[in-house]
Design a protein around this motif. Sequence first.
Motif, PDB file in Angstrom:
ATOM      1  N   ASP A  12       0.829  -1.208   0.000  1.00  0.00           N
ATOM      2  CA  ASP A  12       0.000   0.000   0.000  1.00  0.00           C
ATOM      3  C   ASP A  12       0.858   1.250   0.000  1.00  0.00           C
ATOM      4  O   ASP A  12       0.605   2.205  -0.728  1.00  0.00           O
ATOM      5  CB  ASP A  12      -0.898   0.029   1.242  1.00  0.00           C
ATOM      6  CG  ASP A  12      -2.195  -0.729   1.010  1.00  0.00           C
ATOM      7  OD1 ASP A  12      -2.889  -1.030   1.993  1.00  0.00           O
ATOM      8  OD2 ASP A  12      -2.498  -1.016  -0.166  1.00  0.00           O
ATOM      9  N   LEU A  13       1.904   1.236   0.828  1.00  0.00           N
ATOM     10  CA  LEU A  13       2.771   2.411   0.902  1.00  0.00           C
ATOM     11  C   LEU A  13       3.527   2.600  -0.407  1.00  0.00           C
ATOM     12  O   LEU A  13       3.661   3.710  -0.924  1.00  0.00           O
ATOM     13  CB  LEU A  13       3.761   2.270   2.069  1.00  0.00           C
ATOM     14  CG  LEU A  13       3.116   2.293   3.459  1.00  0.00           C
ATOM     15  CD1 LEU A  13       4.167   2.117   4.543  1.00  0.00           C
ATOM     16  CD2 LEU A  13       2.367   3.605   3.674  1.00  0.00           C
ATOM     17  N   LEU A  14       3.992   1.486  -0.975  1.00  0.00           N
ATOM     18  CA  LEU A  14       4.704   1.573  -2.240  1.00  0.00           C
ATOM     19  C   LEU A  14       3.794   2.149  -3.326  1.00  0.00           C
ATOM     20  O   LEU A  14       4.194   3.014  -4.101  1.00  0.00           O
ATOM     21  CB  LEU A  14       5.198   0.178  -2.653  1.00  0.00           C
ATOM     22  CG  LEU A  14       5.930   0.113  -3.999  1.00  0.00           C
ATOM     23  CD1 LEU A  14       7.228   0.890  -3.907  1.00  0.00           C
ATOM     24  CD2 LEU A  14       6.200  -1.324  -4.389  1.00  0.00           C
ATOM     25  N   TYR A  15       2.574   1.652  -3.338  1.00  0.00           N
ATOM     26  CA  TYR A  15       1.611   2.128  -4.324  1.00  0.00           C
ATOM     27  C   TYR A  15       1.368   3.620  -4.146  1.00  0.00           C
ATOM     28  O   TYR A  15       1.305   4.373  -5.115  1.00  0.00           O
ATOM     29  CB  TYR A  15       0.289   1.360  -4.188  1.00  0.00           C
ATOM     30  CG  TYR A  15      -0.661   1.605  -5.315  1.00  0.00           C
ATOM     31  CD1 TYR A  15      -1.550   2.670  -5.281  1.00  0.00           C
ATOM     32  CD2 TYR A  15      -0.680   0.780  -6.421  1.00  0.00           C
ATOM     33  CE1 TYR A  15      -2.428   2.901  -6.317  1.00  0.00           C
ATOM     34  CE2 TYR A  15      -1.555   0.993  -7.464  1.00  0.00           C
ATOM     35  CZ  TYR A  15      -2.422   2.055  -7.406  1.00  0.00           C
ATOM     36  OH  TYR A  15      -3.287   2.278  -8.432  1.00  0.00           O
ATOM     37  N   GLY A  16       1.240   4.032  -2.893  1.00  0.00           N
ATOM     38  CA  GLY A  16       1.034   5.454  -2.631  1.00  0.00           C
ATOM     39  C   GLY A  16       2.192   6.290  -3.121  1.00  0.00           C
ATOM     40  O   GLY A  16       2.015   7.400  -3.610  1.00  0.00           O
ATOM     41  N   TYR A  17       3.386   5.733  -3.051  1.00  0.00           N
ATOM     42  CA  TYR A  17       4.548   6.463  -3.526  1.00  0.00           C
ATOM     43  C   TYR A  17       4.558   6.539  -5.047  1.00  0.00           C
ATOM     44  O   TYR A  17       4.920   7.552  -5.638  1.00  0.00           O
ATOM     45  CB  TYR A  17       5.814   5.768  -3.018  1.00  0.00           C
ATOM     46  CG  TYR A  17       7.078   6.358  -3.550  1.00  0.00           C
ATOM     47  CD1 TYR A  17       7.857   5.676  -4.470  1.00  0.00           C
ATOM     48  CD2 TYR A  17       7.503   7.626  -3.153  1.00  0.00           C
ATOM     49  CE1 TYR A  17       9.012   6.227  -4.971  1.00  0.00           C
ATOM     50  CE2 TYR A  17       8.655   8.178  -3.659  1.00  0.00           C
ATOM     51  CZ  TYR A  17       9.417   7.478  -4.557  1.00  0.00           C
ATOM     52  OH  TYR A  17      10.560   8.017  -5.065  1.00  0.00           O
ATOM     53  N   LEU A  18       4.170   5.441  -5.697  1.00  0.00           N
ATOM     54  CA  LEU A  18       4.273   5.390  -7.148  1.00  0.00           C
ATOM     55  C   LEU A  18       3.132   6.114  -7.865  1.00  0.00           C
ATOM     56  O   LEU A  18       3.314   6.627  -8.950  1.00  0.00           O
ATOM     57  CB  LEU A  18       4.294   3.930  -7.620  1.00  0.00           C
ATOM     58  CG  LEU A  18       5.550   3.150  -7.234  1.00  0.00           C
ATOM     59  CD1 LEU A  18       5.390   1.703  -7.638  1.00  0.00           C
ATOM     60  CD2 LEU A  18       6.758   3.742  -7.912  1.00  0.00           C
ATOM     61  N   ASP A  19       1.948   6.086  -7.270  1.00  0.00           N
ATOM     62  CA  ASP A  19       0.815   6.718  -7.946  1.00  0.00           C
ATOM     63  C   ASP A  19       0.489   8.021  -7.243  1.00  0.00           C
ATOM     64  O   ASP A  19      -0.080   8.013  -6.163  1.00  0.00           O
ATOM     65  CB  ASP A  19      -0.404   5.792  -7.935  1.00  0.00           C
ATOM     66  CG  ASP A  19      -1.561   6.363  -8.753  1.00  0.00           C
ATOM     67  OD1 ASP A  19      -1.509   7.557  -9.122  1.00  0.00           O
ATOM     68  OD2 ASP A  19      -2.509   5.616  -9.017  1.00  0.00           O
ATOM     69  N   PRO A  20       0.853   9.152  -7.880  1.00  0.00           N
ATOM     70  CA  PRO A  20       0.688  10.437  -7.203  1.00  0.00           C
ATOM     71  C   PRO A  20      -0.765  10.803  -6.944  1.00  0.00           C
ATOM     72  O   PRO A  20      -1.045  11.700  -6.159  1.00  0.00           O
ATOM     73  CB  PRO A  20       1.332  11.429  -8.175  1.00  0.00           C
ATOM     74  CG  PRO A  20       1.290  10.760  -9.488  1.00  0.00           C
ATOM     75  CD  PRO A  20       1.409   9.303  -9.226  1.00  0.00           C
ATOM     76  N   ARG A  21      -1.691  10.109  -7.570  1.00  0.00           N
ATOM     77  CA  ARG A  21      -3.086  10.494  -7.384  1.00  0.00           C
ATOM     78  C   ARG A  21      -3.667   9.974  -6.086  1.00  0.00           C
ATOM     79  O   ARG A  21      -4.722  10.392  -5.652  1.00  0.00           O
ATOM     80  CB  ARG A  21      -3.932   9.932  -8.543  1.00  0.00           C
ATOM     81  CG  ARG A  21      -3.565  10.532  -9.862  1.00  0.00           C
ATOM     82  CD  ARG A  21      -4.151   9.749 -11.012  1.00  0.00           C
ATOM     83  NE  ARG A  21      -3.445   8.505 -11.229  1.00  0.00           N
ATOM     84  CZ  ARG A  21      -3.684   7.680 -12.239  1.00  0.00           C
ATOM     85  NH1 ARG A  21      -4.624   7.996 -13.116  1.00  0.00           N
ATOM     86  NH2 ARG A  21      -3.014   6.575 -12.382  1.00  0.00           N
ATOM     87  N   VAL A  22      -2.967   9.028  -5.446  1.00  0.00           N
ATOM     88  CA  VAL A  22      -3.579   8.302  -4.337  1.00  0.00           C
ATOM     89  C   VAL A  22      -3.322   8.897  -2.965  1.00  0.00           C
ATOM     90  O   VAL A  22      -4.192   8.907  -2.117  1.00  0.00           O
ATOM     91  CB  VAL A  22      -3.093   6.831  -4.384  1.00  0.00           C
ATOM     92  CG1 VAL A  22      -3.096   6.213  -3.020  1.00  0.00           C
ATOM     93  CG2 VAL A  22      -3.963   6.040  -5.315  1.00  0.00           C
TER      94      VAL A  22
END
Lengths: 322, 322, 308
Positions: free
Chosen positions: B309-319
């Motif tokens: 989840d944290l990685l995804y938050g880092y990679l997708d600026p929209r989240v």
Amino acid sequence: MSVLELHDLSITYRSERGDVPAVRGVNLTIEPGETVGLAGESGCGKSTIAAAVLRLLPKQTRVEGHVLLDGEDVYAMKPGRLRAVRWTSAAIVFQGALHSLNPVQRVGHQIDEAIMLHSSVSESQARRKSNELLERVGIPAERSRSYPHQLSGGQRQRVLIALALSCGPKLLIADEPTTALDVMVQAQVLELLAELQRDHGLAMLFITHDLSVLTSTCERLAVMYAGRIVEDGPSHDVFGDPIHPYSRGLANAFPTIGDPLSRMNPRGLAGDPPNPANLPTGCPFHPRCDRAIEICSTEDVLLMSASPGRHAACVHVRSGNA
Amino acid sequence: MRARFVGSKVAGSLATLLFVLVVNFFLFRVVSDDPTAKLFRGRNLSPEQIQRKRQQFNLDGSKTEQFFAYLTQTLKGNLGDSFLSNRPVTTEIREALWPTIMLVGVSTILSMLIGIVFGIYAGWRRRSAFDVGSTTFSMFTYSVPDFWLGMILLAFLSVKLGWFPTGGFEDAGSTKSGLAALLDQLHHMFLPALTLTLAYIGEYMIVMRSSLLDTINEDYLQLARAKGLRDADVRRHHAVPNALLPVISLSALNFGYILSGAIAVEAIYSWPGIGQATIEAIRGPDFPMLQATFLLLSVSVIVANLLVDLLYGYLDPRVDGR
Amino acid sequence: MSVISATSVAYSPKRFKRQRRKQAFREFLTRFRNDRLAVAGLVVLLAFTVMALIAPWISPKGGLSAVESIDNPLWAKPSGDYPLGTDHLGRSVAAQFVWGSRVSLFVGLAATVLTVAIGSLVGISAGFLGKWTDAILMRFTDWFLVIPFLPLAIVLAAVLDRSVWNIVLVIGVTSWPGTARLIRAQVLTVKQRLYVDRARALGASRSHVIRRHILPNVAPLILANVTLAVPISILTETTLSFLGLGDPNKVSWGKTLEEAYNAGAITREAWWYYLPAGLGIVAVVLAFTLFGRALEEILDPRLREQGR
């Protein structure tokens, strides 16, 4: 030498359900610094032409005729030459900027990418240039670090404009650049485009379904219907005194400001645009035309000269009572 | 803004962890009325030892008090003693941990890398021979029970061809050390790792392919091409970073599946990891061990989910509210 | 395109609805028939179902009993007498295959029904009632999703008695979150459509809206999801049985594999013991997947548009 020449351009999409002729024999020339508008309802083929100029159509699409960019045949270019020509000879400002920009890349970087692709500058030099471009279109340089979703619709459109100018193209193709923007922002974007066009001496192909926008920004106007140009000429003439019944319908769809009666009696066009896969016989406009005569359902009329500098594709031009 | 995102994700994970602890506790208590029987079944303990255990786990208190005792003991690291070996559960787990980390780690990395790469090429060249072949392959591996695949590989590559040992972590009675020991372990790990990797490659491949197909129709790819980028660069810099996002989300879920798969695969190959320990605990039944392995596996998945989840938050600026 | 003639005034709404349904069904059949893989899948499933149902007639139950097989050759290769050979106790492997299919298929179907029932209840409630109900139910669902299902299933199966029904219960209780999520998403999509608002504005009760608007739109998705959930249930049952958590009195494909492994069939290279059950699982799971995917493609309007 003309910046863009379309000779007898015909584009047919191939799909599982059969061939769809999107563009049928279009001829158009744009000289350096000239602004040309291309108007028509959705499905008439105008966006297809925009994509065709830079050879962005799907692989199986059949393209006949010629597209000459700065005298070079786009469809005869080798892949390397094509990639070099893209963005440097002509650039496109797409519509719907939220979807045209990569959502996970900063907007500044997307402009840097274009600059570094076509010149051998360093990343910091490219960054400086893209910041300048952003400032030029009215976006503060700090915003270059923003992601597309953090900008407003109008700002995103300006980013697309900055991006289009980044490699100094001679031709700017604006494909519905103001659709999906509200009226105030629309006006700002149009003004910006006009300014840039003057400052850089750009040739512009402005594609839209909104006629009112074209008259203020373009010298010449071409009206498309069912994949063909049905009228062209100086924009004020085409809008103010249309010859082809379709152009007349388009122009009339706009109420005259100051005339309350015209608002009460909208004289728009009846019916729907034709299905390109299933065109009517003869003149494709005849089912919706209020001046259709018998010959219209059997004979397909091509563009012919109506008066110096003006052409229209209608039988009435031939008979002289357009 | 970022801090709030991280905070909420961590809080969510802690809540889930609490839920797991509650489930873990009540599952075993609910089924039996006399926890003493379940906890001390068939062991010879002195009355003092029994009394101490009763105090530790507060078996004389109410269910809620017992739960809090359980919670405190767990946080202190006291998970009880194994029924089968009489040793503290934490010792048993510590010994079984590394083999599972090796096996699951290698299998996860391999299945992700290969699955993602295959998925990208299959999606980019849709309907090509490669696409059809790899999709069929994925469908097959999805349908095969992972342990049965293990049996087949064992029968063929080990028993029939004799290339690999039939099980275990290292050669019995081995006195090797250092690099030689590691190579021996890898030799033993080859078949179980191959089994797990093959079983879960399909998931990654299918989701990556599907995600890439979604991305292919996006407008920003057309803009990237219009800028003059090569096909491979369009794929690498624009399509893949966006298409990878759903796959990253999936990897957390898939990690749970691979962990589950490891249980049966470890059984087949007598791989002395947590999975094998769980199997032996079932046979007992060794409830403290079962409780502990369940807790451990659940915590692993919760942590994996949090990291993803944290990685995804880092990679997708929209989240993450940027 | 069909044109409603001027005489349509003679059609009653009921007859019109029936006609439309018939036409939709016919379209569905045509599209389904065109997907050859899906048809193959359906045929395979029917074949296995028939085999499972007529088991008592084609394979006497005695073949499963170790006591009655005492005179049979042990570890016999497949031959005329024993089409799939015998196992370490002399029992016919073919009999185990045929009878095992009954439990595997039954558990797969029953567990899926339970999964979908729970999942639909949760999904529809969460999606339709919204706000707090939605928030709480979804939190609960997410928790269950995170817990790795096999360890949970193992723990549940270990504390409960070993029986077929308990396995069904265990699979149902651990698999419902995925279904719940999917159905909730679909309910939300339907809820957003204007006609639901209009119906409410006209004074329709909640149950009416659910019955007439939500359910018919969600039902196809539930159907497709059911078909795709069965293979998962079958695979889970197989794994649980293999790990020794199945019903000790009933034969299932997973149990056959467990016994084969424990009896050393692999080292003995007795491929006829462990291959058939596994192949049976692969065949049934593949068939359900192909069939289910075709169903999903036809019934889910989004996928249809993209022509994948």
